[in-house]
Design a protein around this motif. Structure first.
Motif, PDB file in Angstrom:
ATOM      1  N   LYS A 223      -8.637  72.650  -2.884  1.00 47.74           N
ATOM      2  CA  LYS A 223      -8.935  72.018  -4.172  1.00 47.74           C
ATOM      3  C   LYS A 223      -8.688  72.990  -5.329  1.00 47.74           C
ATOM      4  CE  LYS A 223     -12.944  70.071  -6.618  1.00 47.74           C
ATOM      5  NZ  LYS A 223     -14.350  69.646  -6.450  1.00 47.74           N
ATOM      6  N   ILE A 224      -7.887  72.535  -6.288  1.00 54.52           N
ATOM      7  CA  ILE A 224      -7.584  73.341  -7.473  1.00 54.52           C
ATOM      8  C   ILE A 224      -8.016  72.567  -8.716  1.00 54.52           C
ATOM      9  CG2 ILE A 224      -5.799  74.538  -8.803  1.00 54.52           C
ATOM     10  CD1 ILE A 224      -5.822  75.682  -6.051  1.00 54.52           C
ATOM     11  N   ILE A 225      -8.771  73.213  -9.586  1.00 58.82           N
ATOM     12  CA  ILE A 225      -9.178  72.596 -10.853  1.00 58.82           C
ATOM     13  C   ILE A 225      -8.299  73.141 -11.970  1.00 58.82           C
ATOM     14  CG2 ILE A 225     -11.013  72.424 -12.583  1.00 58.82           C
ATOM     15  CD1 ILE A 225     -13.052  72.567 -10.307  1.00 58.82           C
ATOM     16  N   SER A 226      -7.724  72.231 -12.749  1.00 55.42           N
ATOM     17  CA  SER A 226      -7.021  72.627 -13.973  1.00 55.42           C
ATOM     18  C   SER A 226      -7.457  71.689 -15.092  1.00 55.42           C
ATOM     19  CB  SER A 226      -5.505  72.612 -13.777  1.00 55.42           C
ATOM     20  OG  SER A 226      -5.035  71.298 -13.575  1.00 55.42           O
ATOM     21  N   PHE A 227      -6.762  71.721 -16.241  1.00 46.87           N
ATOM     22  CA  PHE A 227      -7.293  71.039 -17.410  1.00 46.87           C
ATOM     23  C   PHE A 227      -6.263  70.170 -18.120  1.00 46.87           C
ATOM     24  CE2 PHE A 227      -9.862  74.699 -16.478  1.00 46.87           C
ATOM     25  CZ  PHE A 227     -11.134  74.142 -16.479  1.00 46.87           C
ATOM     26  N   ASN A 228      -6.768  69.119 -18.753  1.00 45.67           N
ATOM     27  CA  ASN A 228      -5.908  68.214 -19.506  1.00 45.67           C
ATOM     28  C   ASN A 228      -5.159  68.988 -20.595  1.00 45.67           C
ATOM     29  OD1 ASN A 228      -7.050  66.187 -17.973  1.00 45.67           O
ATOM     30  ND2 ASN A 228      -8.434  65.470 -19.584  1.00 45.67           N
TER      31      ASN A 228
ATOM     32  N   HIS B 114      -7.963  67.373 -12.660  1.00 45.68           N
ATOM     33  CA  HIS B 114      -7.745  67.695 -14.074  1.00 45.68           C
ATOM     34  C   HIS B 114      -8.967  67.281 -14.885  1.00 45.68           C
ATOM     35  CE1 HIS B 114      -3.733  67.080 -12.248  1.00 45.68           C
ATOM     36  NE2 HIS B 114      -3.497  68.208 -12.880  1.00 45.68           N
ATOM     37  N   LEU B 115      -9.472  68.218 -15.675  1.00 48.50           N
ATOM     38  CA  LEU B 115     -10.695  67.992 -16.446  1.00 48.50           C
ATOM     39  C   LEU B 115     -10.435  68.207 -17.927  1.00 48.50           C
ATOM     40  CD1 LEU B 115     -13.165  70.007 -14.185  1.00 48.50           C
ATOM     41  CD2 LEU B 115     -12.737  67.536 -14.135  1.00 48.50           C
ATOM     42  N   PRO B 116     -11.300  67.669 -18.787  1.00 45.59           N
ATOM     43  CA  PRO B 116     -11.160  67.931 -20.228  1.00 45.59           C
ATOM     44  C   PRO B 116     -11.306  69.427 -20.520  1.00 45.59           C
ATOM     45  CG  PRO B 116     -12.698  66.131 -19.827  1.00 45.59           C
ATOM     46  CD  PRO B 116     -12.418  66.753 -18.498  1.00 45.59           C
ATOM     47  N   PHE B 117     -10.425  69.934 -21.367  1.00 44.58           N
ATOM     48  CA  PHE B 117     -10.450  71.357 -21.740  1.00 44.58           C
ATOM     49  C   PHE B 117     -11.664  71.628 -22.612  1.00 44.58           C
ATOM     50  CE2 PHE B 117      -8.244  74.980 -24.131  1.00 44.58           C
ATOM     51  CZ  PHE B 117      -8.293  75.853 -23.055  1.00 44.58           C
ATOM     52  N   ASN B 118     -12.361  72.714 -22.339  1.00 44.05           N
ATOM     53  CA  ASN B 118     -13.540  73.142 -23.105  1.00 44.05           C
ATOM     54  C   ASN B 118     -14.735  72.202 -22.942  1.00 44.05           C
ATOM     55  OD1 ASN B 118     -12.510  75.550 -24.191  1.00 44.05           O
ATOM     56  ND2 ASN B 118     -11.557  74.488 -25.914  1.00 44.05           N
ATOM     57  N   HIS B 119     -14.766  71.404 -21.846  1.00 49.33           N
ATOM     58  CA  HIS B 119     -15.873  70.479 -21.602  1.00 49.33           C
ATOM     59  C   HIS B 119     -16.731  71.026 -20.466  1.00 49.33           C
ATOM     60  CE1 HIS B 119     -18.168  66.870 -20.806  1.00 49.33           C
ATOM     61  NE2 HIS B 119     -17.573  66.234 -21.801  1.00 49.33           N
ATOM     62  N   VAL B 120     -17.858  71.621 -20.809  1.00 51.22           N
ATOM     63  CA  VAL B 120     -18.692  72.326 -19.838  1.00 51.22           C
ATOM     64  C   VAL B 120     -19.239  71.387 -18.764  1.00 51.22           C
ATOM     65  CG1 VAL B 120     -20.848  73.614 -19.536  1.00 51.22           C
ATOM     66  CG2 VAL B 120     -19.317  74.166 -21.435  1.00 51.22           C
ATOM     67  N   GLU B 121     -19.814  70.251 -19.171  1.00 48.55           N
ATOM     68  CA  GLU B 121     -20.479  69.370 -18.218  1.00 48.55           C
ATOM     69  C   GLU B 121     -19.499  68.842 -17.171  1.00 48.55           C
ATOM     70  OE1 GLU B 121     -20.785  69.156 -21.480  1.00 48.55           O
ATOM     71  OE2 GLU B 121     -22.879  69.698 -21.818  1.00 48.55           O
TER      72      GLU B 121
END
Length: 386
Positions: free
Chosen positions: A115-120, A152-159
Motif C-alpha cells: 500500500k502506497i499513499i500519495s496525494f491529489n 490518493h488523499l487530499p493534500f495538507n488534509h490531516v484527518e
C-alpha cells in the motif's frame, strides 16, 4: 510537412537554434528570456562552461561501459548526493519517472507491504508505477486499470491522512511543492504529522524532489526547510544540467532490499551524465551559491508581490525559492502565448497557475525584465476580459 513524431506534446512556435545562460535564440533570430530552465532542468542556465568542460573531458575518455564495471565518478556523484541529503545510498537512473519507479519498488521490497499513499494533484511520472502514484486523473485517462494499492488523499488534509495510514502501508510519497499540480506548498504541521505517523506505522517516507531538488528552493533539497528526515528521496531534472539522469537516495537500512539483481538500469549512471551531475553539484552545493539563490528567490517573490499582487485577476502567489506560481483567473495558455510573443518563456502548472522556474544564477536585471513583461501582459489580458 508530415511529422514522424507521435503528437504527445503540444509544441510551441519556437524552434531553438542556440541557447546560452538565460537566453534561447530561435532559428528566426529572435531571442527569448527563458524562465523555464527546460522545466527545472538547466539550473545553471544553458551551456554552462563548467558543465561543458566536465562533459567534454569525459567524452574523450569513454561514453559507456555498463554498470558491471566499478566507476569512481559514480562513487563521487553518489557521495555528493548522499551527503547533501543527509542519507547514505544512491541508485542512479535516467529520469525522474525511473527514480520514482525504483523508489516505489524499494519501499515495497523493504517493508514487504504494497500500500502506497500519495496525494491529489501530485505528479510522479508516466510509467505505470509512477503514474499510479500520481494524483491527477488527466495523466491516467485512456490507459485502463491502474496498479492496485495506491491511495490518493487530499493534500495538507490531516484527518484524511490519519484515517488512512496503517500498518499495511509501505510508504507515503509526496512533493514538498507540487510542481505540476499548481505550485502547492506543503503545510509544515501536515509534514510533521506524516513523519510521525510513518515512524509509528513502520512506513517509509519518500520525498519526490524531482523538480525541487538541486538548489531550486535555496537549499540542496526542499525537505531541508522543514527539519525533516525522509527515508528515501528521488532526484532528477536539475541534477544533470540537461543530461538525462535521475537518482534514488536512501538510508543505510535499505541496503539489503536493493542487493545484487534486485534492480538495474543499462544506462543508469551513464558516464557523460555522471560527469555533468558531479560538475553541477560541485557548483550548486556550496554555501555561497545557495545563499545567492535564496536572495534571488526572495527578490523574485517580492517583485511579483509588489508589481503583480494587486492586479485584477491575480489570485495568489506561492512557492519556495525559485519555484514560484502565480494563480490567475484568466486564460493561462493565452497569457503564456502573449508572453512568448514578447520574448519571455514561462510554464503553466495545473489549470490556473503561471509557473516560474528561472535558472538559479538569474540576475536582478533579468528578473526585472521578466516582471515588466508579466505585468504588462497580465494587465492586457485582464483589461481585454472586462
Amino acid at each position: 510537412m508530415m511529422s514522424h513524431l507521435f503528437p504527445t506534446y503540444s509544441r510551441w512556435e519556437i524552434e531553438p537554434a542556440s541557447a546560452k545562460g538565460t537566453k534561447i535564440t530561435a532559428v528566426d533570430g529572435k531571442e527569448y528570456l527563458d524562465f523555464t530552465s527546460g522545466i527545472g532542468v538547466c539550473n545553471l542556465g544553458h551551456c554552462h562552461p563548467h558543465i561543458e568542460q566536465a562533459v567534454t573531458e569525459q567524452l574523450k575518455k569513454f561514453w559507456h561501459v555498463s554498470n558491471l564495471f566499478p566507476q569512481s565518478m559514480q562513487e563521487k556523484a553518489a557521495k555528493l548526493l548522499a551527503e547533501a541529503a543527509g542519507l547514505d545510498l544512491v541508485f542512479f537512473a535516467n529520469s525522474g519517472a525511473e527514480a520514482n519507479e525504483a523508489a516505489l519498488k524499494l519501499a515495497r521490497k523493504a517493508t514487504s507491504r504494497s500500500k502506497i499513499i500519495s496525494f491529489n494533484n501530485s505528479f510522479h511520472g508516466r510509467t505505470f508505477g509512477s503514474m499510479a502514484a500520481t494524483g491527477q486523473d488527466k495523466i491516467k485517462n485512456g490507459f485502463g486499470p491502474m496498479l492496485e494499492t495506491f491511495i490518493h488523499l487530499p493534500f495538507n488534509h490531516v484527518e484524511a491522512f490519519l484515517d488512512e495510514i496503517d500498518q499495511d502501508t509501505a510508504a507515503v510519497v509526496l512533493e514538498i511543492v507540487q510542481g505540476e499540480g499548481g505550485i502547492n506548498v506543503v503545510d509544515p504541521e501536515f509534514l510533521k504529522i506524516i513523519e510521525k505517523a510513518c515512524k509509528e506505522n513502520g512506513a517509509l517516507l519518500i520525498v519526490d524532489e524531482i523538480q525541487t531538488g538541486i538548489g531550486r528552493t535555496g537549499k540542496p533539497f526542499a525537505f531541508q526547510h522543514y527539519n525533516l528526515k525522509p527515508d528515501i528521496i528521488t532526484v532528477a531534472k536539475g541534477l544533470g544540467s540537461g543530461f538525462p539522469i535521475g537518482a534514488v537516495v536512501g538510508t543505510a537500512q535499505l541496503q539489503e532490499a536493493f542487493g545484487p539483481g534486485s534492480h538495474g538500469s543499462t544506462f543508469g549512471g551513464n558516464p557523460i551524465a555522471i560527469a555533468a551531475a558531479v560538475a553541477t553539484m560541485e557548483m550548486v552545493f556550496t554555501k555561497q551559491f545557495l545563499t545567492e539563490t535564496t536572495t534571488m528567490g526572495q527578490y523574485l517573490y517580492n517583485q511579483i508581490e509588489a508589481n503583480l499582487g494587486k492586479l485584477e485577476g491575480v489570485l495568489d502567489i506561492r512557492g519556495i525559492g525559485l519555484i514560484i506560481g502565480i494563480e490567475i483567473s484568466g486564460n493561462v495558455p493565452e497569457v503564456l502565448s502573449r508572453l512568448r510573443s514578447k520574448g519571455l518563456i514561462v510554464l503553466p502548472a495545473g489549470e490556473k497557475v503561471i509557473r516560474l522556474l528561472p535558472p538559479l544564477n538569474i540576475t536582478k536585471g533579468e528578473i526585472d525584465q521578466a516582471i515588466s513583461l508579466l505585468k504588462s501582459t497580465l494587465a492586457d489580458v485582464t483589461s481585454a476580459a472586462v
